[in-house]
Design an enzyme around this catalytic site. Sequence first.
Site, PDB file in Angstrom:
ATOM      1  N   CYS A 170       0.618  -3.825  10.915  1.00  0.00           N
ATOM      2  CA  CYS A 170       1.491  -2.630  10.904  1.00  0.00           C
ATOM      3  C   CYS A 170       1.028  -1.512  11.838  1.00  0.00           C
ATOM      4  O   CYS A 170       1.849  -0.743  12.327  1.00  0.00           O
ATOM      5  CB  CYS A 170       1.717  -2.109   9.491  1.00  0.00           C
ATOM      6  SG  CYS A 170       0.232  -1.895   8.512  1.00  0.00           S
ATOM      7  N   CYS A 203       4.679  -4.815   8.678  1.00  0.00           N
ATOM      8  CA  CYS A 203       3.454  -5.604   8.501  1.00  0.00           C
ATOM      9  C   CYS A 203       3.581  -7.025   9.026  1.00  0.00           C
ATOM     10  O   CYS A 203       2.719  -7.868   8.757  1.00  0.00           O
ATOM     11  CB  CYS A 203       3.058  -5.620   7.026  1.00  0.00           C
ATOM     12  SG  CYS A 203       2.696  -3.976   6.375  1.00  0.00           S
ATOM     13  N   LYS A 239      -0.404  -6.539  -4.219  1.00  0.00           N
ATOM     14  CA  LYS A 239      -0.264  -5.273  -3.494  1.00  0.00           C
ATOM     15  C   LYS A 239       1.171  -4.791  -3.670  1.00  0.00           C
ATOM     16  O   LYS A 239       2.112  -5.411  -3.177  1.00  0.00           O
ATOM     17  CB  LYS A 239      -0.583  -5.479  -2.013  1.00  0.00           C
ATOM     18  CG  LYS A 239      -0.375  -4.219  -1.179  1.00  0.00           C
ATOM     19  CD  LYS A 239      -0.747  -4.435   0.274  1.00  0.00           C
ATOM     20  CE  LYS A 239      -0.467  -3.177   1.086  1.00  0.00           C
ATOM     21  NZ  LYS A 239      -0.814  -3.361   2.504  1.00  0.00           N
ATOM     22  N   ARG A 284      -0.616   6.161   5.742  1.00  0.00           N
ATOM     23  CA  ARG A 284       0.248   5.868   6.896  1.00  0.00           C
ATOM     24  C   ARG A 284       0.113   6.935   7.958  1.00  0.00           C
ATOM     25  O   ARG A 284       0.281   6.656   9.143  1.00  0.00           O
ATOM     26  CB  ARG A 284       1.687   5.663   6.428  1.00  0.00           C
ATOM     27  CG  ARG A 284       1.785   4.363   5.636  1.00  0.00           C
ATOM     28  CD  ARG A 284       3.166   4.038   5.154  1.00  0.00           C
ATOM     29  NE  ARG A 284       3.085   2.895   4.221  1.00  0.00           N
ATOM     30  CZ  ARG A 284       4.061   2.494   3.440  1.00  0.00           C
ATOM     31  NH1 ARG A 284       5.237   3.110   3.484  1.00  0.00           N
ATOM     32  NH2 ARG A 284       3.902   1.465   2.637  1.00  0.00           N
ATOM     33  N   LYS A 326      -3.772  -3.528  -6.032  1.00  0.00           N
ATOM     34  CA  LYS A 326      -3.621  -2.313  -5.245  1.00  0.00           C
ATOM     35  C   LYS A 326      -2.225  -1.745  -5.432  1.00  0.00           C
ATOM     36  O   LYS A 326      -1.266  -2.515  -5.337  1.00  0.00           O
ATOM     37  CB  LYS A 326      -3.857  -2.666  -3.775  1.00  0.00           C
ATOM     38  CG  LYS A 326      -3.593  -1.556  -2.796  1.00  0.00           C
ATOM     39  CD  LYS A 326      -3.650  -2.066  -1.386  1.00  0.00           C
ATOM     40  CE  LYS A 326      -3.327  -0.893  -0.477  1.00  0.00           C
ATOM     41  NZ  LYS A 326      -3.140  -1.274   0.882  1.00  0.00           N
ATOM     42  N   TYR A 347     -12.080   5.893  -0.961  1.00  0.00           N
ATOM     43  CA  TYR A 347     -12.452   6.956  -0.025  1.00  0.00           C
ATOM     44  C   TYR A 347     -13.480   7.895  -0.650  1.00  0.00           C
ATOM     45  O   TYR A 347     -14.071   8.710   0.044  1.00  0.00           O
ATOM     46  CB  TYR A 347     -11.196   7.731   0.415  1.00  0.00           C
ATOM     47  CG  TYR A 347     -10.138   6.807   1.003  1.00  0.00           C
ATOM     48  CD1 TYR A 347     -10.226   6.385   2.324  1.00  0.00           C
ATOM     49  CD2 TYR A 347      -9.101   6.300   0.220  1.00  0.00           C
ATOM     50  CE1 TYR A 347      -9.291   5.497   2.857  1.00  0.00           C
ATOM     51  CE2 TYR A 347      -8.164   5.420   0.732  1.00  0.00           C
ATOM     52  CZ  TYR A 347      -8.263   5.019   2.048  1.00  0.00           C
ATOM     53  OH  TYR A 347      -7.352   4.132   2.570  1.00  0.00           O
TER      54      TYR A 347
HETATM   55  C1  PBG Z   1      -1.727  -2.068   5.724  1.00  0.00           C
HETATM   56  C2  PBG Z   1      -2.381  -1.329   4.619  1.00  0.00           C
HETATM   57  C3  PBG Z   1      -1.890  -0.216   3.898  1.00  0.00           C
HETATM   58  C4  PBG Z   1      -2.910   0.158   3.044  1.00  0.00           C
HETATM   59  C5  PBG Z   1      -3.960  -0.724   3.241  1.00  0.00           C
HETATM   60  N1  PBG Z   1      -3.605  -1.653   4.204  1.00  0.00           N
HETATM   61  C6  PBG Z   1      -0.634   0.542   4.013  1.00  0.00           C
HETATM   62  C7  PBG Z   1       0.651  -0.075   3.704  1.00  0.00           C
HETATM   63  O1  PBG Z   1       0.734  -1.207   3.238  1.00  0.00           O
HETATM   64  O2  PBG Z   1       1.650   0.599   3.958  1.00  0.00           O
HETATM   65  C8  PBG Z   1      -2.865   1.331   2.110  1.00  0.00           C
HETATM   66  C9  PBG Z   1      -4.195   1.929   1.813  1.00  0.00           C
HETATM   67  C10 PBG Z   1      -4.155   3.303   1.251  1.00  0.00           C
HETATM   68  O3  PBG Z   1      -3.099   3.892   0.956  1.00  0.00           O
HETATM   69  O4  PBG Z   1      -5.249   3.844   1.100  1.00  0.00           O
HETATM   70  N2  PBG Z   1      -0.887  -3.078   5.345  1.00  0.00           N
HETATM   71 ZN    ZN Z   2       0.493  -3.626   6.997  1.00  0.00          ZN
END
Ligand code: PBG
Ligand code: ZN
Length: 324
Positions: free
Chosen positions: A121, A129, A194, A204, A247, A312
Amino acid sequence: MPEFERLRRLRGNKSLRDLFAETVLMPRHFVYPVFVKDGLSKPEPISAMPGQHRYSPDMMPELAGEVAGHGVGAVLLFGLPDKKSPGAESCYDPDGVVQRSIRLIKESVPEVLVMTDVCVCAYTDHGHCGLLAGTRVDNDTTLEVLAEMAVSHAQAGADVVAPSSMMDGQVAALREALDANNLSEVPVMGYSAKFASAYYGPFREAADSAPSFGDRASYQHDARNARHSEREILSDDAEGADILMVKPGLAYLDVLCRARQLTRKPLAVYNVSGEYSMLKAASQAGLLDERKVILETLTAFRRAGADLIITYHALEASAWLTSN
Ligand code: PBG
Ligand code: ZN
């Protein structure tokens, strides 16, 4: 006197409470997410995530030293490439920003494990993605790119690769490609359950990876579904993932708890950007006791069944835990 249980007996003082504590939270449980981008002269603050920065590859030795100094065992790298394209080609460039960062960490502080996010992405010009077929994200052509990306990370020295695009078969595709390239020792951490989540908002901005049209609902998991999340966990398990992930974390502790019952494999939870920024904002507004609320939250992930916590808060929480 009516008959009742004297449950307070085992928590009457700190020594008793420590003796019977069921959950342990330590710096070694944390994985620290790091954003890498070329051309920075100093760490660049991420406005949506107070206290977090983007770093350039040459800053990796110092940052990795700091991570190790805190007792945190691993980082998870996210790349912001110079070039975006429909085919996301820069994601498997052997001299890409992530690949160079991996090498610099492994040369300078080899004991810090380097995990890498494997998704396109941040590399596609449309921010989805996967590769598009018309306006649809195409599953199987995306798998080929993810596999190449993972192999290039592992060849640069990544210790763990973590596919996050939510394409079906992504774990199997990476496993097969790694094995075919003499990289059978490299573990795969699946972003198994996820969810499509508004809690990714700040990320993002951090990774410059927002989709330019539509949303991620056709590939990320639906927040209403718990049974379906069990299928995601079980299918990544069957595809050979070494570590399974749930997640986001806080709004999905029930999913984490279910995952713990379903598999004997290690579980990771991703305490995502929105969860981080929420506690930071409330703390900065004086509404919550920052240190206490963050440690309580991280403890909840461990209690619910996470072995690893991608967060984080890793560095600050480690400092608090070791100053106690
Ligand atoms: C990429 C990805 C994302 C996150 C981790 N890998 C963003 C998404 O899927 O839009 C989110 C991590 C976060 O919010 O800390 N695919
Ligand atoms: Zn992604």
